[in-house]
Scaffold this motif. Sequence first.
Motif, PDB file in Angstrom:
ATOM      1  N   SER A  17       1.079 -31.459 -36.710  1.00  0.00           N
ATOM      2  CA  SER A  17       0.889 -30.963 -35.685  1.00  0.00           C
ATOM      3  C   SER A  17      -0.476 -30.455 -35.233  1.00  0.00           C
ATOM      4  CB  SER A  17       1.717 -29.698 -35.307  1.00  0.00           C
ATOM      5  OG  SER A  17       3.190 -30.113 -35.529  1.00  0.00           O
ATOM      6  N   LEU A  18      -0.742 -30.513 -33.886  1.00  0.00           N
ATOM      7  CA  LEU A  18      -2.194 -29.964 -33.562  1.00  0.00           C
ATOM      8  C   LEU A  18      -1.821 -29.542 -32.013  1.00  0.00           C
ATOM      9  CD1 LEU A  18      -4.803 -32.523 -34.367  1.00  0.00           C
ATOM     10  CD2 LEU A  18      -4.561 -30.305 -35.200  1.00  0.00           C
ATOM     11  N   ARG A  19      -2.671 -28.424 -31.813  1.00  0.00           N
ATOM     12  CA  ARG A  19      -2.367 -27.876 -30.365  1.00  0.00           C
ATOM     13  C   ARG A  19      -3.931 -28.074 -29.540  1.00  0.00           C
ATOM     14  NH1 ARG A  19      -1.993 -21.903 -27.983  1.00  0.00           N
ATOM     15  NH2 ARG A  19      -0.596 -22.206 -26.143  1.00  0.00           N
ATOM     16  N   LEU A  20      -4.041 -28.983 -28.754  1.00  0.00           N
ATOM     17  CA  LEU A  20      -5.284 -28.893 -27.876  1.00  0.00           C
ATOM     18  C   LEU A  20      -5.189 -28.101 -26.871  1.00  0.00           C
ATOM     19  CD1 LEU A  20      -5.526 -33.001 -27.718  1.00  0.00           C
ATOM     20  CD2 LEU A  20      -6.172 -31.312 -29.373  1.00  0.00           C
ATOM     21  N   SER A  21      -6.566 -27.442 -26.433  1.00  0.00           N
ATOM     22  CA  SER A  21      -6.589 -26.744 -25.347  1.00  0.00           C
ATOM     23  C   SER A  21      -7.672 -27.127 -24.405  1.00  0.00           C
ATOM     24  CB  SER A  21      -7.182 -25.308 -25.791  1.00  0.00           C
ATOM     25  OG  SER A  21      -6.162 -24.662 -26.684  1.00  0.00           O
ATOM     26  N   CYS A  22      -7.596 -26.810 -23.309  1.00  0.00           N
ATOM     27  CA  CYS A  22      -8.518 -27.474 -22.260  1.00  0.00           C
ATOM     28  C   CYS A  22      -8.817 -26.215 -21.369  1.00  0.00           C
ATOM     29  CB  CYS A  22      -8.136 -28.463 -21.299  1.00  0.00           C
ATOM     30  SG  CYS A  22      -8.924 -28.895 -19.949  1.00  0.00           S
ATOM     31  N   ALA A  23     -10.078 -25.597 -21.413  1.00  0.00           N
ATOM     32  CA  ALA A  23     -10.347 -24.325 -20.752  1.00  0.00           C
ATOM     33  C   ALA A  23     -11.184 -24.927 -19.479  1.00  0.00           C
ATOM     34  CB  ALA A  23     -11.178 -23.689 -21.502  1.00  0.00           C
ATOM     35  N   ALA A  24     -10.809 -24.249 -18.562  1.00  0.00           N
ATOM     36  CA  ALA A  24     -11.512 -24.727 -17.067  1.00  0.00           C
ATOM     37  C   ALA A  24     -12.266 -23.664 -16.516  1.00  0.00           C
ATOM     38  CB  ALA A  24     -10.594 -25.251 -15.905  1.00  0.00           C
ATOM     39  N   SER A  25     -13.537 -23.860 -16.254  1.00  0.00           N
ATOM     40  CA  SER A  25     -14.492 -22.751 -15.685  1.00  0.00           C
ATOM     41  C   SER A  25     -15.309 -23.607 -14.283  1.00  0.00           C
ATOM     42  CB  SER A  25     -15.509 -22.288 -16.761  1.00  0.00           C
ATOM     43  OG  SER A  25     -16.284 -23.523 -17.017  1.00  0.00           O
ATOM     44  N   GLY A  26     -15.837 -22.506 -13.577  1.00  0.00           N
ATOM     45  CA  GLY A  26     -16.565 -22.755 -12.521  1.00  0.00           C
ATOM     46  C   GLY A  26     -15.604 -22.945 -11.380  1.00  0.00           C
ATOM     47  N   ARG A  27     -15.850 -23.619 -10.384  1.00  0.00           N
ATOM     48  CA  ARG A  27     -15.061 -23.372  -9.035  1.00  0.00           C
ATOM     49  C   ARG A  27     -13.631 -23.997  -9.374  1.00  0.00           C
ATOM     50  NH1 ARG A  27     -18.143 -22.517  -4.781  1.00  0.00           N
ATOM     51  NH2 ARG A  27     -16.827 -23.555  -3.289  1.00  0.00           N
ATOM     52  N   THR A  28     -12.987 -23.495 -10.156  1.00  0.00           N
ATOM     53  CA  THR A  28     -11.357 -24.062 -10.560  1.00  0.00           C
ATOM     54  C   THR A  28     -10.502 -23.703  -9.369  1.00  0.00           C
ATOM     55  OG1 THR A  28     -11.024 -21.910 -11.636  1.00  0.00           O
ATOM     56  CG2 THR A  28     -11.926 -23.586 -12.832  1.00  0.00           C
ATOM     57  N   LEU A  29      -9.799 -24.714  -9.344  1.00  0.00           N
ATOM     58  CA  LEU A  29      -8.479 -24.240  -8.173  1.00  0.00           C
ATOM     59  C   LEU A  29      -7.365 -24.418  -8.932  1.00  0.00           C
ATOM     60  CD1 LEU A  29      -9.377 -26.797  -5.587  1.00  0.00           C
ATOM     61  CD2 LEU A  29      -9.666 -24.704  -5.231  1.00  0.00           C
ATOM     62  N   SER A  30      -6.595 -23.209  -8.790  1.00  0.00           N
ATOM     63  CA  SER A  30      -5.255 -22.941  -9.604  1.00  0.00           C
ATOM     64  C   SER A  30      -4.087 -23.971  -9.203  1.00  0.00           C
ATOM     65  CB  SER A  30      -4.845 -21.580  -9.450  1.00  0.00           C
ATOM     66  OG  SER A  30      -4.611 -21.377  -8.386  1.00  0.00           O
ATOM     67  N   THR A  31      -4.380 -24.540  -8.216  1.00  0.00           N
ATOM     68  CA  THR A  31      -3.246 -25.267  -7.798  1.00  0.00           C
ATOM     69  C   THR A  31      -3.544 -27.064  -7.988  1.00  0.00           C
ATOM     70  OG1 THR A  31      -4.362 -25.689  -5.510  1.00  0.00           O
ATOM     71  CG2 THR A  31      -2.621 -23.965  -5.686  1.00  0.00           C
ATOM     72  N   SER A  32      -4.651 -27.076  -8.690  1.00  0.00           N
ATOM     73  CA  SER A  32      -5.065 -28.526  -9.053  1.00  0.00           C
ATOM     74  C   SER A  32      -4.016 -28.971  -9.994  1.00  0.00           C
ATOM     75  CB  SER A  32      -6.359 -28.526  -9.419  1.00  0.00           C
ATOM     76  OG  SER A  32      -7.328 -28.345  -8.425  1.00  0.00           O
ATOM     77  N   TYR A  33      -3.718 -30.382  -9.810  1.00  0.00           N
ATOM     78  CA  TYR A  33      -2.989 -31.060 -10.898  1.00  0.00           C
ATOM     79  C   TYR A  33      -4.084 -31.185 -12.417  1.00  0.00           C
ATOM     80  CZ  TYR A  33       0.353 -34.413 -12.895  1.00  0.00           C
ATOM     81  OH  TYR A  33       1.143 -35.084 -13.706  1.00  0.00           O
ATOM     82  N   MET A  34      -3.369 -31.200 -13.405  1.00  0.00           N
ATOM     83  CA  MET A  34      -4.202 -31.215 -14.447  1.00  0.00           C
ATOM     84  C   MET A  34      -3.464 -32.230 -15.575  1.00  0.00           C
ATOM     85  SD  MET A  34      -5.612 -27.458 -15.417  1.00  0.00           S
ATOM     86  CE  MET A  34      -6.847 -28.027 -16.319  1.00  0.00           C
ATOM     87  N   GLY A  35      -4.268 -32.842 -16.319  1.00  0.00           N
ATOM     88  CA  GLY A  35      -3.761 -33.986 -17.193  1.00  0.00           C
ATOM     89  C   GLY A  35      -4.421 -34.093 -18.616  1.00  0.00           C
ATOM     90  N   TRP A  36      -3.813 -34.708 -19.451  1.00  0.00           N
ATOM     91  CA  TRP A  36      -4.422 -35.291 -20.884  1.00  0.00           C
ATOM     92  C   TRP A  36      -4.357 -36.805 -20.676  1.00  0.00           C
ATOM     93  CZ3 TRP A  36      -7.075 -31.962 -24.174  1.00  0.00           C
ATOM     94  CH2 TRP A  36      -6.512 -30.836 -23.971  1.00  0.00           C
TER      95      TRP A  36
END
Length: 123
Positions: A17-36
């Motif tokens: 198993s592995l757990r990937l993380s994606c940290a967002a910074s800057g002018r982020t929008l909490s309502t944005s759709y995110m994907g891998w």
Amino acid sequence: QVELEESGGGLVQAGGSLRLSCAASGRTLSTSYMGWFRQAPGKEREFVAGISWTGGSTYGLDSVKGRFTISRDNAKNTMYLQMNSLKPEDTAVYYCATALSSYYAGEGGMHYWGKGTLVTVSS
């Protein structure tokens, strides 16, 4: 401008198993759709999974359903991909991306991309 940084990739044996993380910074929008997304050597990039800001998830590959789980923590501006029962065919560079919209409109609708993190699954 939004910056995305993936982490958590590495070398793992099949079944691990592995757990990937994606940290967002800057002018982020909490309502944005995110994907891998992922891109294996010699193959096109493919949509793995995505998640809305309310937590609604979509898995783009039948091969990962039941093994991968996408989640996000809006307070931390971070998205995760828990990958279990990994297989050699999961070997790829994994990218996170975010849209300006709150819904998935295809790969072309993803506006910001991370640089990717390599996942290698040995047999």
